[in-house]
Design a protein around this motif. Structure first.
Motif, short mmCIF file in Angstrom:
data_model
loop_
_atom_site.label_atom_id
_atom_site.label_comp_id
_atom_site.label_asym_id
_atom_site.label_seq_id
_atom_site.Cartn_x
_atom_site.Cartn_y
_atom_site.Cartn_z
N VAL A 1 -43.48 -46.94 -79.01
CA VAL A 1 -42.22 -47.23 -79.71
C VAL A 1 -42.04 -46.27 -80.88
N ALA A 2 -43.12 -46.06 -81.67
CA ALA A 2 -43.03 -45.14 -82.82
C ALA A 2 -42.70 -43.72 -82.35
N ALA A 3 -43.33 -43.27 -81.27
CA ALA A 3 -43.07 -41.91 -80.77
C ALA A 3 -41.64 -41.75 -80.28
N VAL A 4 -41.16 -42.74 -79.54
CA VAL A 4 -39.78 -42.67 -79.04
C VAL A 4 -38.79 -42.65 -80.20
N LEU A 5 -39.03 -43.48 -81.21
CA LEU A 5 -38.13 -43.51 -82.36
C LEU A 5 -38.18 -42.19 -83.15
N LEU A 6 -39.39 -41.66 -83.32
CA LEU A 6 -39.52 -40.39 -84.06
C LEU A 6 -38.83 -39.24 -83.34
N LEU A 7 -38.95 -39.22 -82.02
CA LEU A 7 -38.39 -38.09 -81.26
C LEU A 7 -36.92 -38.26 -80.90
N ALA A 8 -36.49 -39.49 -80.68
CA ALA A 8 -35.13 -39.70 -80.19
C ALA A 8 -34.15 -40.17 -81.27
N LEU A 9 -34.60 -41.02 -82.17
CA LEU A 9 -33.66 -41.62 -83.12
C LEU A 9 -33.65 -40.92 -84.48
N ARG A 10 -34.81 -40.44 -84.93
CA ARG A 10 -34.90 -39.85 -86.27
C ARG A 10 -34.03 -38.60 -86.45
N PRO A 11 -34.05 -37.62 -85.52
CA PRO A 11 -33.24 -36.41 -85.75
C PRO A 11 -31.74 -36.68 -85.92
N PRO A 12 -31.10 -37.49 -85.06
CA PRO A 12 -29.68 -37.73 -85.30
C PRO A 12 -29.42 -38.52 -86.58
N LEU A 13 -30.34 -39.42 -86.94
CA LEU A 13 -30.16 -40.16 -88.19
C LEU A 13 -30.25 -39.23 -89.39
N LEU A 14 -31.20 -38.30 -89.37
CA LEU A 14 -31.32 -37.34 -90.47
C LEU A 14 -30.09 -36.45 -90.56
#
Length: 139
Positions: free
Chosen positions: A46-59
């Motif tokens: 879950v942490a890896a998916v969030l870091l790779l998929a969700l974090r960049p667009p949020l930033l």
């Protein structure tokens, strides 16, 4: 999870938030009775998916509204003004369009007489190097 959240509040980089949510997923699987090895794998996934998929667009969305207009010395480059005291390669004074009065020097194009419209070419310390505006150059 709480330590990750505290670190996230200090860094505001969204990395530790994603790791904390991964830990929350592992906790949720523990409450559902999953074995320890599955909890660890689920938390990491879950942490890896969030870091790779969700974090960049949020930033990207978070930094989208950042002010990209120039400030300080960068804001003065190209600014127009008028010569107050004859500007030579050694001395002079100009009043810029923002109302500031600066010590000025010619950028090597000879003397510039009072009243001549100028443009800031560069700033060196507290001295503005100016040149006559292109439409004011002699032919």
């Amino acid at each position: 999870m709480l330590i990750f959240l505290v670190i996230e509040m200090l860094t505001l980089d969204l990395t530790f938030l994603m790791l904390s949510i991964g830990g929350l997923a592992g906790l949720g699987s523990d409450l559902l009775g999953a074995p320890l090895w599955l909890q660890v794998i689920l938390a990491a996934a879950v942490a890896a998916v969030l870091l790779l998929a969700l974090r960049p667009p949020l930033l990207k969305r978070l930094h989208r509204s950042s002010d990209s207009s120039p400030s300080n010395v960068d804001a003065l480059l190209g600014l127009e003004g008028r010569v107050l005291a004859t500007v030579s390669t050694f001395a002079g004074q100009v009043k810029l369009a923002n109302g500031d009065i600066w010590t000025a020097r010619s950028d090597g194009r000879g003397e510039i007489e009072p009243g001549t419209p100028v443009r800031v070419a560069r700033i060196d310390g507290a001295t503005a190097y100016v040149r006559p505006r292109p439409e004011e150059l002699p032919e």
